[in-house]
Design a protein around this motif. Structure first.
Motif, PDB file in Angstrom:
ATOM      1  N   PRO A  21       0.686  -2.003   0.108  1.00  0.00           N
ATOM      2  CA  PRO A  21       0.597  -0.075   0.073  1.00  0.00           C
ATOM      3  C   PRO A  21       1.161   1.324  -0.036  1.00  0.00           C
ATOM      4  CG  PRO A  21      -0.639  -1.759   1.197  1.00  0.00           C
ATOM      5  CD  PRO A  21       0.321  -1.773   1.459  1.00  0.00           C
ATOM      6  N   GLY A  22       2.091   1.291   0.914  1.00  0.00           N
ATOM      7  CA  GLY A  22       3.043   2.340   1.024  1.00  0.00           C
ATOM      8  C   GLY A  22       3.199   2.627  -0.603  1.00  0.00           C
ATOM      9  N   ALA A  23       4.035   1.580  -1.150  1.00  0.00           N
ATOM     10  CA  ALA A  23       4.640   1.875  -2.787  1.00  0.00           C
ATOM     11  C   ALA A  23       3.343   2.803  -3.291  1.00  0.00           C
ATOM     12  CB  ALA A  23       4.983   0.394  -3.382  1.00  0.00           C
ATOM     13  N   ILE A  24       2.182   1.797  -3.757  1.00  0.00           N
ATOM     14  CA  ILE A  24       1.302   2.623  -4.353  1.00  0.00           C
ATOM     15  C   ILE A  24       1.601   4.285  -4.791  1.00  0.00           C
ATOM     16  CG2 ILE A  24      -1.460   2.183  -5.053  1.00  0.00           C
ATOM     17  CD1 ILE A  24      -1.262  -0.801  -4.001  1.00  0.00           C
ATOM     18  N   ARG A  25       0.992   4.593  -3.283  1.00  0.00           N
ATOM     19  CA  ARG A  25       1.182   5.851  -2.593  1.00  0.00           C
ATOM     20  C   ARG A  25       2.168   6.167  -2.793  1.00  0.00           C
ATOM     21  NH1 ARG A  25      -1.483   3.616   1.931  1.00  0.00           N
ATOM     22  NH2 ARG A  25       0.631   4.159   3.458  1.00  0.00           N
ATOM     23  N   PHE A  26       3.108   6.073  -3.262  1.00  0.00           N
ATOM     24  CA  PHE A  26       4.226   6.709  -3.391  1.00  0.00           C
ATOM     25  C   PHE A  26       4.554   6.270  -4.788  1.00  0.00           C
ATOM     26  CE2 PHE A  26       9.188   6.214  -5.003  1.00  0.00           C
ATOM     27  CZ  PHE A  26       9.663   7.330  -3.963  1.00  0.00           C
ATOM     28  N   TYR A  27       4.919   5.401  -5.954  1.00  0.00           N
ATOM     29  CA  TYR A  27       4.624   5.537  -7.214  1.00  0.00           C
ATOM     30  C   TYR A  27       3.119   6.634  -8.022  1.00  0.00           C
ATOM     31  CZ  TYR A  27       9.280   3.449  -6.641  1.00  0.00           C
ATOM     32  OH  TYR A  27      10.146   2.345  -5.926  1.00  0.00           O
ATOM     33  N   GLY A  28       2.724   6.863  -7.270  1.00  0.00           N
ATOM     34  CA  GLY A  28       0.894   6.962  -7.529  1.00  0.00           C
ATOM     35  C   GLY A  28       1.612   8.349  -7.922  1.00  0.00           C
ATOM     36  N   GLU A  29       1.737   8.889  -6.604  1.00  0.00           N
ATOM     37  CA  GLU A  29       2.273  10.782  -6.417  1.00  0.00           C
ATOM     38  C   GLU A  29       3.518  11.249  -7.365  1.00  0.00           C
ATOM     39  OE1 GLU A  29       1.077  12.933  -4.639  1.00  0.00           O
ATOM     40  OE2 GLU A  29      -1.169  11.695  -4.024  1.00  0.00           O
ATOM     41  N   LEU A  30       4.179  10.072  -6.970  1.00  0.00           N
ATOM     42  CA  LEU A  30       5.376  10.820  -8.215  1.00  0.00           C
ATOM     43  C   LEU A  30       5.885  10.601  -9.680  1.00  0.00           C
ATOM     44  CD1 LEU A  30       8.907  11.253  -7.363  1.00  0.00           C
ATOM     45  CD2 LEU A  30       9.338   9.156  -7.952  1.00  0.00           C
ATOM     46  N   PHE A  31       4.566   9.689 -10.302  1.00  0.00           N
ATOM     47  CA  PHE A  31       4.531   9.537 -11.573  1.00  0.00           C
ATOM     48  C   PHE A  31       2.995  10.205 -12.034  1.00  0.00           C
ATOM     49  CE2 PHE A  31       8.687   6.703 -10.836  1.00  0.00           C
ATOM     50  CZ  PHE A  31       9.488   6.965 -11.575  1.00  0.00           C
ATOM     51  N   GLY A  32       2.610   9.234 -11.296  1.00  0.00           N
ATOM     52  CA  GLY A  32       0.772   9.325 -11.669  1.00  0.00           C
ATOM     53  C   GLY A  32       0.823   8.512 -12.305  1.00  0.00           C
ATOM     54  N   TRP A  33       0.921   6.731 -11.496  1.00  0.00           N
ATOM     55  CA  TRP A  33       0.386   6.336 -12.188  1.00  0.00           C
ATOM     56  C   TRP A  33      -0.928   5.457 -11.469  1.00  0.00           C
ATOM     57  CZ3 TRP A  33       5.022   2.935 -10.887  1.00  0.00           C
ATOM     58  CH2 TRP A  33       6.286   3.155 -11.914  1.00  0.00           C
ATOM     59  N   SER A  34      -1.635   4.579 -12.119  1.00  0.00           N
ATOM     60  CA  SER A  34      -3.197   4.775 -11.433  1.00  0.00           C
ATOM     61  C   SER A  34      -2.657   3.438 -10.771  1.00  0.00           C
ATOM     62  CB  SER A  34      -3.774   5.143 -11.751  1.00  0.00           C
ATOM     63  OG  SER A  34      -4.229   6.055 -12.765  1.00  0.00           O
ATOM     64  N   ALA A  35      -2.716   2.728 -10.241  1.00  0.00           N
ATOM     65  CA  ALA A  35      -3.220   0.895  -9.574  1.00  0.00           C
ATOM     66  C   ALA A  35      -4.233   0.256  -9.940  1.00  0.00           C
ATOM     67  CB  ALA A  35      -3.375   0.825  -7.905  1.00  0.00           C
ATOM     68  N   GLN A  36      -4.026  -0.808 -10.102  1.00  0.00           N
ATOM     69  CA  GLN A  36      -5.080  -1.968 -11.069  1.00  0.00           C
ATOM     70  C   GLN A  36      -5.046  -2.698  -9.837  1.00  0.00           C
ATOM     71  OE1 GLN A  36      -5.266  -2.546 -15.131  1.00  0.00           O
ATOM     72  NE2 GLN A  36      -4.261  -0.252 -15.143  1.00  0.00           N
ATOM     73  N   PRO A  37      -5.967  -2.752  -8.329  1.00  0.00           N
ATOM     74  CA  PRO A  37      -5.963  -4.023  -7.727  1.00  0.00           C
ATOM     75  C   PRO A  37      -6.286  -5.346  -8.711  1.00  0.00           C
ATOM     76  CG  PRO A  37      -6.694  -1.878  -6.684  1.00  0.00           C
ATOM     77  CD  PRO A  37      -6.849  -1.905  -8.340  1.00  0.00           C
ATOM     78  N   PRO A  38      -5.671  -6.434  -8.353  1.00  0.00           N
ATOM     79  CA  PRO A  38      -6.062  -7.399  -9.064  1.00  0.00           C
ATOM     80  C   PRO A  38      -7.362  -8.599  -8.636  1.00  0.00           C
ATOM     81  CG  PRO A  38      -4.659  -8.297  -7.047  1.00  0.00           C
ATOM     82  CD  PRO A  38      -4.713  -6.409  -7.345  1.00  0.00           C
ATOM     83  N   ASP A  39      -8.220  -9.226  -9.632  1.00  0.00           N
ATOM     84  CA  ASP A  39      -9.435  -9.380  -9.169  1.00  0.00           C
ATOM     85  C   ASP A  39      -9.567 -11.131  -9.227  1.00  0.00           C
ATOM     86  OD1 ASP A  39      -8.683  -9.925 -12.119  1.00  0.00           O
ATOM     87  OD2 ASP A  39     -10.409  -8.922 -13.058  1.00  0.00           O
ATOM     88  N   ASP A  40      -8.717 -11.543  -9.334  1.00  0.00           N
ATOM     89  CA  ASP A  40      -8.111 -12.993  -9.177  1.00  0.00           C
ATOM     90  C   ASP A  40      -7.553 -13.803  -8.107  1.00  0.00           C
ATOM     91  OD1 ASP A  40      -7.046 -14.911  -9.356  1.00  0.00           O
ATOM     92  OD2 ASP A  40      -7.212 -15.139 -11.403  1.00  0.00           O
ATOM     93  N   PRO A  41      -7.930 -13.810  -6.904  1.00  0.00           N
ATOM     94  CA  PRO A  41      -7.383 -14.505  -5.608  1.00  0.00           C
ATOM     95  C   PRO A  41      -5.831 -15.009  -5.784  1.00  0.00           C
ATOM     96  CG  PRO A  41      -8.845 -15.804  -5.896  1.00  0.00           C
ATOM     97  CD  PRO A  41      -9.551 -14.435  -6.725  1.00  0.00           C
ATOM     98  N   ASP A  42      -5.764 -16.016  -7.031  1.00  0.00           N
ATOM     99  CA  ASP A  42      -4.207 -16.281  -6.854  1.00  0.00           C
ATOM    100  C   ASP A  42      -3.221 -15.216  -7.509  1.00  0.00           C
ATOM    101  OD1 ASP A  42      -5.190 -19.043  -6.674  1.00  0.00           O
ATOM    102  OD2 ASP A  42      -5.984 -19.270  -9.059  1.00  0.00           O
ATOM    103  N   ALA A  43      -3.771 -14.372  -7.777  1.00  0.00           N
ATOM    104  CA  ALA A  43      -2.436 -13.126  -8.286  1.00  0.00           C
ATOM    105  C   ALA A  43      -2.010 -12.747  -6.620  1.00  0.00           C
ATOM    106  CB  ALA A  43      -3.052 -12.359  -9.166  1.00  0.00           C
ATOM    107  N   GLU A  44      -2.411 -12.522  -6.046  1.00  0.00           N
ATOM    108  CA  GLU A  44      -1.545 -12.069  -4.406  1.00  0.00           C
ATOM    109  C   GLU A  44      -1.458 -11.164  -4.332  1.00  0.00           C
ATOM    110  OE1 GLU A  44       1.333 -15.121  -4.149  1.00  0.00           O
ATOM    111  OE2 GLU A  44       0.120 -17.137  -3.479  1.00  0.00           O
ATOM    112  N   GLY A  45      -2.496 -10.331  -4.480  1.00  0.00           N
ATOM    113  CA  GLY A  45      -1.820  -8.928  -4.317  1.00  0.00           C
ATOM    114  C   GLY A  45      -0.834  -8.473  -4.954  1.00  0.00           C
ATOM    115  N   TYR A  46      -0.428  -9.144  -6.486  1.00  0.00           N
ATOM    116  CA  TYR A  46       0.120  -8.323  -7.469  1.00  0.00           C
ATOM    117  C   TYR A  46      -0.707  -7.193  -8.383  1.00  0.00           C
ATOM    118  CZ  TYR A  46       3.556  -8.223 -11.235  1.00  0.00           C
ATOM    119  OH  TYR A  46       4.610  -7.664 -12.057  1.00  0.00           O
ATOM    120  N   THR A  47       0.057  -5.897  -7.697  1.00  0.00           N
ATOM    121  CA  THR A  47      -0.564  -4.867  -8.594  1.00  0.00           C
ATOM    122  C   THR A  47      -0.426  -3.944  -9.660  1.00  0.00           C
ATOM    123  OG1 THR A  47      -2.059  -3.885  -6.558  1.00  0.00           O
ATOM    124  CG2 THR A  47      -1.056  -2.338  -8.333  1.00  0.00           C
TER     125      THR A  47
END
Length: 255
Positions: free
Chosen positions: A20-46
């Motif tokens: 979660p901290g990395a998603i916030r950091f890079y989202g703010e720094l580069f203007g990236w949008s995060a796409q959380p996985p819709d498959d539980p087998d992805a183990e949170g890979y964003t």
């Protein structure tokens, strides 16, 4: 040249101790949008996107003691064949080829000097959809104390050719596919390289303003390891995110 081509860096992702901290950091720094996985087998890979195009990924560090790090994935037509070439050339298979849902097959290796990297055999996901523009990957660079050994190893694994350019006090190497540069190599020569710093692959993200990005990263809780510095090809800086993963940013000359 397509970023999905064999022998060309196709993807980068971050292994982090605080997703979660990395998603916030890079989202703010580069203007990236995060796409959380819709498959539980992805183990949170964003997946990160910029302008609705995939640029990178991030997941939680899966093994104890593994430091947060960015990993370079090089395109391959056959991950299993790449693993065999790595072993025959003196590298190590850290993670043998495995399926990533229906998106592709990956494998993780180290070269003989210890630099880790991965390969990506695309299926439904070719790799990054945006590159060489601000907020996206623009370069991948091996940093090693054994450049001659690296030339032999990566030439065997990816059929890379090389082009050396004097960059006093070192010789800079470009890795070539079909005579086109796809990545680089920096020898670790001189006192600027701490003795305990291992060989590694560095990722570079393009930015509009190197100095402003470095300041912004520090304000977001990161650190500036190498302050903004002019190079023949642009102005760059080496940064660490709040969890300690290092990466570089560069404003390419002429942009």
């Amino acid at each position: 040249m397509s970023v999905a081509a064999a022998g060309v860096p196709a993807w980068v992702d971050l292994g982090t101790s605080d997703l979660p901290g990395a998603i916030r950091f890079y989202g703010e720094l580069f203007g990236w949008s995060a796409q959380p996985p819709d498959d539980p087998d992805a183990e949170g890979y964003t997946l990160f996107s910029k302008d609705d195009k995939l640029v990178a990924g991030a997941g939680s560090v899966s093994t104890g003691g593994q430091p947060p790090t960015w990993t370079t994935y090089i395109g391959t037509l056959d991950a299993q064949a790449s693993a065999k070439l790595v072993e025959s050339a003196g590298g190590t298979v850290l993670m043998p080829p495995f399926d990533v849902l229906d998106r592709g097959r990956a494998a993780v290796f180290t070269d003989p000097a210890g630099a880790s990297f991965a390969v990506w055999q695309p299926l439904s996901m070719a790799g990054a959809e945006l590159a060489n523009v601000p907020g996206s990957l623009c370069w991948n660079e091996l940093t090693t104390r054994d450049p001659e050994g690296a030339k032999e190893f990566y030439g065997t694994v990816f059929d890379w050719e090389t082009r050396d350019t004097p960059f006093p006090p070192i010789m800079y190497t470009e890795w070539l596919v079909e005579q086109q540069p796809v990545a680089g190599m920096m020898p670790m020569v001189g006192d600027d390289w701490p003795a305990d710093l291992p060989a590694h692959w560095m990722v570079y993200f393009a930015v509009n303003d190197c100095d402003a990005t470095a300041e912004h990263a520090a304000a977001l809780g990161g650190t500036v390891s190498v302050p903004p510095t002019d190079l023949p090809h642009g102005r760059f800086a080496v940064l660490n995110d709040p969890q300690g993963a290092f990466f570089s940013v560069i404003r390419i000359a002429g942009d």
